[in-house]
Write a protein that holds these residues in place. Structure first.
Motif, mmCIF file in Angstrom:
data_model
loop_
_atom_site.group_PDB
_atom_site.id
_atom_site.type_symbol
_atom_site.label_atom_id
_atom_site.label_comp_id
_atom_site.label_asym_id
_atom_site.label_seq_id
_atom_site.Cartn_x
_atom_site.Cartn_y
_atom_site.Cartn_z
ATOM 1 N N ASN A 17 0.861 -1.180 -0.002
ATOM 2 C CA ASN A 17 -0.050 0.008 0.112
ATOM 3 C C ASN A 17 0.808 1.229 0.095
ATOM 4 N N LEU A 18 1.928 1.375 0.769
ATOM 5 C CA LEU A 18 2.631 2.565 1.110
ATOM 6 C C LEU A 18 3.621 2.710 0.230
ATOM 7 N N LEU A 19 4.584 1.672 -0.388
ATOM 8 C CA LEU A 19 5.707 1.854 -1.064
ATOM 9 C C LEU A 19 5.379 1.758 -2.291
ATOM 10 N N ILE A 20 4.269 0.966 -3.015
ATOM 11 C CA ILE A 20 4.297 0.717 -4.392
ATOM 12 C C ILE A 20 2.838 1.199 -4.745
ATOM 13 N N GLY A 21 1.961 1.413 -3.866
ATOM 14 C CA GLY A 21 0.577 1.900 -4.116
ATOM 15 C C GLY A 21 -0.320 1.017 -4.462
ATOM 16 N N LEU A 22 -0.121 -0.281 -4.388
ATOM 17 C CA LEU A 22 -0.801 -1.694 -4.642
ATOM 18 C C LEU A 22 -1.688 -1.973 -3.480
ATOM 19 N N SER A 23 -2.857 -2.187 -3.499
ATOM 20 C CA SER A 23 -3.679 -2.641 -2.335
ATOM 21 C C SER A 23 -3.377 -4.023 -1.870
ATOM 22 N N TYR A 24 -2.632 -4.271 -0.683
ATOM 23 C CA TYR A 24 -2.375 -5.592 -0.262
ATOM 24 C C TYR A 24 -3.451 -6.276 -0.030
ATOM 25 N N GLY A 25 -4.512 -5.675 0.442
ATOM 26 C CA GLY A 25 -6.062 -6.688 0.565
ATOM 27 C C GLY A 25 -6.444 -7.229 -0.887
ATOM 28 N N LEU A 83 1.341 -4.461 -14.022
ATOM 29 C CA LEU A 83 1.381 -3.030 -13.037
ATOM 30 C C LEU A 83 0.190 -2.152 -13.077
ATOM 31 N N LEU A 84 -0.420 -2.023 -14.525
ATOM 32 C CA LEU A 84 -1.418 -1.129 -14.507
ATOM 33 C C LEU A 84 -2.890 -1.845 -14.062
ATOM 34 N N GLU A 85 -2.818 -3.278 -14.286
ATOM 35 C CA GLU A 85 -3.891 -3.844 -13.727
ATOM 36 C C GLU A 85 -4.058 -3.821 -12.306
ATOM 37 N N GLY A 86 -3.189 -4.073 -11.601
ATOM 38 C CA GLY A 86 -3.056 -3.985 -10.089
ATOM 39 C C GLY A 86 -3.593 -2.520 -9.534
ATOM 40 N N HIS A 87 -2.858 -1.596 -10.110
ATOM 41 C CA HIS A 87 -3.345 -0.386 -9.595
ATOM 42 C C HIS A 87 -4.958 -0.078 -9.897
ATOM 43 N N LEU A 88 -5.221 -0.336 -11.195
ATOM 44 C CA LEU A 88 -6.787 0.247 -11.598
ATOM 45 C C LEU A 88 -7.851 -0.794 -10.775
ATOM 46 N N ASN A 89 -7.218 -2.058 -10.567
ATOM 47 C CA ASN A 89 -8.115 -2.954 -9.876
ATOM 48 C C ASN A 89 -8.118 -2.385 -8.443
ATOM 49 N N ALA A 90 -6.954 -1.925 -7.789
ATOM 50 C CA ALA A 90 -7.027 -1.703 -6.354
ATOM 51 C C ALA A 90 -7.722 -0.172 -6.294
ATOM 52 N N VAL A 91 -7.926 0.518 -7.290
ATOM 53 C CA VAL A 91 -8.547 1.585 -6.946
ATOM 54 C C VAL A 91 -10.001 1.621 -7.159
ATOM 55 N N GLY A 92 -10.503 0.454 -8.098
ATOM 56 C CA GLY A 92 -11.890 0.426 -8.263
ATOM 57 C C GLY A 92 -12.256 -0.716 -7.309
ATOM 58 N N ALA A 93 -11.783 -1.395 -6.505
ATOM 59 C CA ALA A 93 -12.065 -2.539 -5.781
ATOM 60 C C ALA A 93 -13.168 -2.027 -4.779
ATOM 61 N N PRO A 94 -12.904 -0.893 -4.049
ATOM 62 C CA PRO A 94 -13.777 -0.400 -3.053
ATOM 63 C C PRO A 94 -15.216 -0.061 -3.647
ATOM 64 N N LEU A 95 -15.235 0.463 -4.829
ATOM 65 C CA LEU A 95 -16.533 0.498 -5.441
ATOM 66 C C LEU A 95 -17.291 -0.539 -5.958
ATOM 67 N N ARG A 96 -16.743 -1.741 -5.992
ATOM 68 C CA ARG A 96 -17.426 -2.846 -6.406
ATOM 69 C C ARG A 96 -18.170 -3.627 -5.129
ATOM 70 N N PRO A 97 -19.426 -4.355 -5.564
ATOM 71 C CA PRO A 97 -19.936 -5.069 -4.499
ATOM 72 C C PRO A 97 -19.106 -6.130 -4.064
ATOM 73 N N GLN A 98 -19.176 -6.735 -2.630
ATOM 74 C CA GLN A 98 -18.413 -7.658 -2.484
ATOM 75 C C GLN A 98 -19.162 -9.011 -2.336
ATOM 76 N N ALA A 99 -18.700 -10.127 -2.835
ATOM 77 C CA ALA A 99 -19.520 -11.427 -2.914
ATOM 78 C C ALA A 99 -19.671 -11.762 -1.363
ATOM 79 N N ASP A 100 -20.706 -12.708 -1.184
ATOM 80 C CA ASP A 100 -20.825 -13.244 0.247
ATOM 81 C C ASP A 100 -19.620 -14.253 0.160
ATOM 82 N N ALA A 101 -19.301 -14.351 1.523
ATOM 83 C CA ALA A 101 -18.238 -15.520 1.746
ATOM 84 C C ALA A 101 -18.695 -16.787 2.033
ATOM 85 N N GLY A 102 -19.834 -16.904 2.464
ATOM 86 C CA GLY A 102 -20.648 -18.176 2.920
ATOM 87 C C GLY A 102 -21.384 -18.793 2.055
#
Length: 102
Positions: A17-25, A83-102
């Motif tokens: 997250n901090l050094l390369i700007g890619l969401s670890y989660g 590299l671009l895919e990771g950054h673009l997906n990390a930015v858009g991830a909070p905007l997408r609905p999450q699937a149920d884990a169960g």
């Protein structure tokens, strides 16, 4: 890398997250889905039909000159695209609905 999961998570957050700007989660979730279903079309997020054509059918389904050129030269463009895919997906991830884990 470390003995404890907590320390590994901390290292991942700092370096990702901090050094390369890619969401670890985002990366951990994507990596775990890939490891659970390696190379299974429809279940492995690394071979879904996206910017990179992972199968001949994906490449042949491309429409338009830029999309076909991207499929043709993707071996040379792989690392910049990854590299671009990771950054673009990390930015858009909070905007997408999450699937149920169960």
């Amino acid at each position: 890398m470390a003995r404890s999961r907590r320390m590994n998570d901390l290292l991942g957050l700092v370096h990702g997250n901090l050094l390369i700007g890619l969401s670890y989660g985002w990366w951990v979730a994507k990596h775990n889905r890939h490891r659970a279903n390696p190379n299974h079309e429809g279940r492995d997020p690394d071979i879904s039909s996206g910017a990179i054509a992972c199968t001949t059918d994906h490449a042949l389904a491309r429409r338009g000159r830029p999309a076909r050129a991207l499929a043709r030269f993707q071996a040379y463009l792989f690392f910049p695209m990854l590299l671009l895919e990771g950054h673009l997906n990390a930015v858009g991830a909070p905007l997408r609905p999450q699937a149920d884990a169960g």
